[in-house]
Design a protein around this motif. Structure first.
Motif, PDB file in Angstrom:
ATOM      1  N   MET A   1      99.999  -5.654  86.567  1.00 21.67           N
ATOM      2  CA  MET A   1      99.302  -4.417  86.244  1.00 21.67           C
ATOM      3  C   MET A   1      99.302  -3.439  87.414  1.00 21.67           C
ATOM      4  N   LYS A   2      99.681  -3.908  88.594  1.00 23.26           N
ATOM      5  CA  LYS A   2      99.630  -3.040  89.768  1.00 23.26           C
ATOM      6  C   LYS A   2     100.616  -1.879  89.651  1.00 23.26           C
ATOM      7  N   ALA A   3     101.854  -2.164  89.245  1.00 23.72           N
ATOM      8  CA  ALA A   3     102.880  -1.121  89.163  1.00 23.72           C
ATOM      9  C   ALA A   3     102.575  -0.123  88.053  1.00 23.72           C
ATOM     10  N   ILE A   4     102.148  -0.611  86.930  1.00 21.58           N
ATOM     11  CA  ILE A   4     101.880   0.314  85.826  1.00 21.58           C
ATOM     12  C   ILE A   4     100.642   1.160  86.102  1.00 21.58           C
ATOM     13  N   SER A   5      99.689   0.597  86.835  1.00 18.07           N
ATOM     14  CA  SER A   5      98.503   1.372  87.226  1.00 18.07           C
ATOM     15  C   SER A   5      98.893   2.517  88.147  1.00 18.07           C
ATOM     16  N   LYS A   6      99.751   2.219  89.127  1.00 20.51           N
ATOM     17  CA  LYS A   6     100.230   3.271  90.032  1.00 20.51           C
ATOM     18  C   LYS A   6     101.040   4.310  89.265  1.00 20.51           C
ATOM     19  N   ALA A   7     101.866   3.837  88.338  1.00 18.76           N
ATOM     20  CA  ALA A   7     102.695   4.757  87.551  1.00 18.76           C
ATOM     21  C   ALA A   7     101.826   5.683  86.696  1.00 18.76           C
ATOM     22  N   LEU A   8     100.767   5.141  86.123  1.00 20.11           N
ATOM     23  CA  LEU A   8      99.869   5.984  85.335  1.00 20.11           C
ATOM     24  C   LEU A   8      99.157   7.011  86.214  1.00 20.11           C
ATOM     25  N   ALA A   9      98.841   6.635  87.438  1.00 21.05           N
ATOM     26  CA  ALA A   9      98.233   7.593  88.366  1.00 21.05           C
ATOM     27  C   ALA A   9      99.204   8.734  88.662  1.00 21.05           C
ATOM     28  N   VAL A  10     100.479   8.409  88.865  1.00 17.40           N
ATOM     29  CA  VAL A  10     101.501   9.446  89.086  1.00 17.40           C
ATOM     30  C   VAL A  10     101.635  10.308  87.833  1.00 17.40           C
ATOM     31  N   PHE A  11     101.675   9.679  86.681  1.00 17.22           N
ATOM     32  CA  PHE A  11     101.783  10.411  85.411  1.00 17.22           C
ATOM     33  C   PHE A  11     100.654  11.422  85.285  1.00 17.22           C
ATOM     34  N   HIS A  12      99.424  10.989  85.520  1.00 16.44           N
ATOM     35  CA  HIS A  12      98.273  11.888  85.375  1.00 16.44           C
ATOM     36  C   HIS A  12      98.278  12.998  86.419  1.00 16.44           C
ATOM     37  N   ALA A  13      98.798  12.722  87.603  1.00 18.23           N
ATOM     38  CA  ALA A  13      98.892  13.766  88.632  1.00 18.23           C
ATOM     39  C   ALA A  13      99.902  14.838  88.228  1.00 18.23           C
ATOM     40  N   LYS A  14     100.960  14.437  87.531  1.00 17.65           N
ATOM     41  CA  LYS A  14     102.011  15.380  87.119  1.00 17.65           C
ATOM     42  C   LYS A  14     101.696  16.061  85.779  1.00 17.65           C
ATOM     43  N   MET A  15     100.882  15.426  84.963  1.00 16.82           N
ATOM     44  CA  MET A  15     100.627  15.902  83.606  1.00 16.82           C
ATOM     45  C   MET A  15      99.687  17.095  83.602  1.00 16.82           C
ATOM     46  N   GLU A  16     100.105  18.143  82.912  1.00 20.56           N
ATOM     47  CA  GLU A  16      99.251  19.314  82.732  1.00 20.56           C
ATOM     48  C   GLU A  16      98.555  19.197  81.386  1.00 20.56           C
ATOM     49  N   SER A  17      97.511  19.984  81.189  1.00 26.34           N
ATOM     50  CA  SER A  17      96.825  19.917  79.901  1.00 26.34           C
ATOM     51  C   SER A  17      97.771  20.404  78.800  1.00 26.34           C
ATOM     52  N   VAL A  18      97.572  19.871  77.628  1.00 21.43           N
ATOM     53  CA  VAL A  18      98.440  20.175  76.499  1.00 21.43           C
ATOM     54  C   VAL A  18      97.730  21.178  75.597  1.00 21.43           C
ATOM     55  N   THR A  19      98.447  22.204  75.191  1.00 20.79           N
ATOM     56  CA  THR A  19      97.866  23.238  74.344  1.00 20.79           C
ATOM     57  C   THR A  19      97.732  22.746  72.912  1.00 20.79           C
ATOM     58  N   LYS A  20      96.565  22.913  72.371  1.00 20.20           N
ATOM     59  CA  LYS A  20      96.325  22.552  70.971  1.00 20.20           C
ATOM     60  C   LYS A  20      96.999  23.622  70.116  1.00 20.20           C
ATOM     61  N   ASP A  21      98.136  23.263  69.528  1.00 23.43           N
ATOM     62  CA  ASP A  21      98.995  24.236  68.857  1.00 23.43           C
ATOM     63  C   ASP A  21      98.926  24.224  67.335  1.00 23.43           C
ATOM     64  N   LYS A  22      98.134  23.350  66.778  1.00 29.60           N
ATOM     65  CA  LYS A  22      98.028  23.246  65.319  1.00 29.60           C
ATOM     66  C   LYS A  22      96.564  23.300  64.890  1.00 29.60           C
ATOM     67  N   VAL A  23      96.339  23.691  63.617  1.00 35.11           N
ATOM     68  CA  VAL A  23      95.000  23.723  63.042  1.00 35.11           C
ATOM     69  C   VAL A  23      95.007  22.886  61.775  1.00 35.11           C
ATOM     70  N   ASN A  24      94.074  21.974  61.682  1.00 34.06           N
ATOM     71  CA  ASN A  24      93.914  21.156  60.486  1.00 34.06           C
ATOM     72  C   ASN A  24      93.380  22.061  59.382  1.00 34.06           C
ATOM     73  N   ILE A  65     104.156   0.637  73.011  1.00 35.49           N
ATOM     74  CA  ILE A  65     104.328  -0.086  74.273  1.00 35.49           C
ATOM     75  C   ILE A  65     104.677   0.930  75.354  1.00 35.49           C
ATOM     76  N   LEU A  66     103.948   0.905  76.449  1.00 35.53           N
ATOM     77  CA  LEU A  66     104.210   1.742  77.618  1.00 35.53           C
ATOM     78  C   LEU A  66     104.779   0.825  78.687  1.00 35.53           C
ATOM     79  N   ILE A  67     105.973   1.166  79.215  1.00 34.24           N
ATOM     80  CA  ILE A  67     106.681   0.276  80.143  1.00 34.24           C
ATOM     81  C   ILE A  67     106.949   0.987  81.461  1.00 34.24           C
ATOM     82  N   GLU A  68     106.629   0.307  82.569  1.00 34.18           N
ATOM     83  CA  GLU A  68     107.008   0.788  83.907  1.00 34.18           C
ATOM     84  C   GLU A  68     108.432   0.276  84.115  1.00 34.18           C
TER      85      GLU A  68
END
Length: 159
Positions: A1-24, A65-68
């Motif tokens: 879990m160590k590598a995937i935890s670090k990878a998720l931290a990198v992912f969140h640092a790079k990830m910008e907020s996503v625009t809500k582009d649809k309306v139900n 499944i999320l894979i490092e």
């Protein structure tokens, strides 16, 4: 879990907020489409050495499944596909819906408006107003009917 935890931290640092582009159309709430999620996560996943796989399973479930990629460490989850009809359009719609929610959950993305759990909670049932006591116009007895005359006096007047 160590590598995937670090990878998720990198992912969140790079990830910008996503625009809500649809309306139900039914509930009028905003959400992010699956296409927009896939486009938004492409580069942050690549930067973090992460890939994902989603597949329908027998028994009406979706596996995500999320894979490092360097170590092969993975996280996975399974979600029920709630299908009310068995035609291909309904199945495809349920699959798209589940893919969007499962991917958002495993990556920790906010893709819907937060309604503070209201849509997942049952709505309170409106109680009928308490009956109000009235005095009959004819006999002067107390009754709770909707009319100014009690039922006995009404029946006595009708042939």
């Amino acid at each position: 879990m160590k590598a995937i935890s670090k990878a998720l931290a990198v992912f969140h640092a790079k990830m910008e907020s996503v625009t809500k582009d649809k309306v139900n159309p039914h509930f009028k709430n905003k959400y992010v489409s699956l296409d927009s999620i896939l486009e938004a996560i492409k580069e942050p996943l690549k930067s973090a050495n992460l890939v994902f796989v989603q597949m329908p399973l027998e028994g009406g479930k979706l596996k995500t499944i999320l894979i490092e990629t360097e170590t092969g460490e993975s996280l996975e989850g399974t979600m029920d596909l709630l299908i009310t009809k068995t035609d291909p359009q309904t199945q495809g719609s349920a699959l798209t819906y589940a893919r969007r929610y499962a991917l958002s959950a495993i990556l920790g993305l906010s893709t819907d408006e937060d309604d503070d759990g209201n849509s997942a909670s049952s709505k309170p049932v409106a109680l009928a107003p308490a009956a109000v006591a009235k005095t009959c116009n004819v006999c002067k007895k107390t009754h709770t009917g909707p009319y100014p005359t009690c039922i006995d006096c009404y029946r006595a007047k009708t042939p």
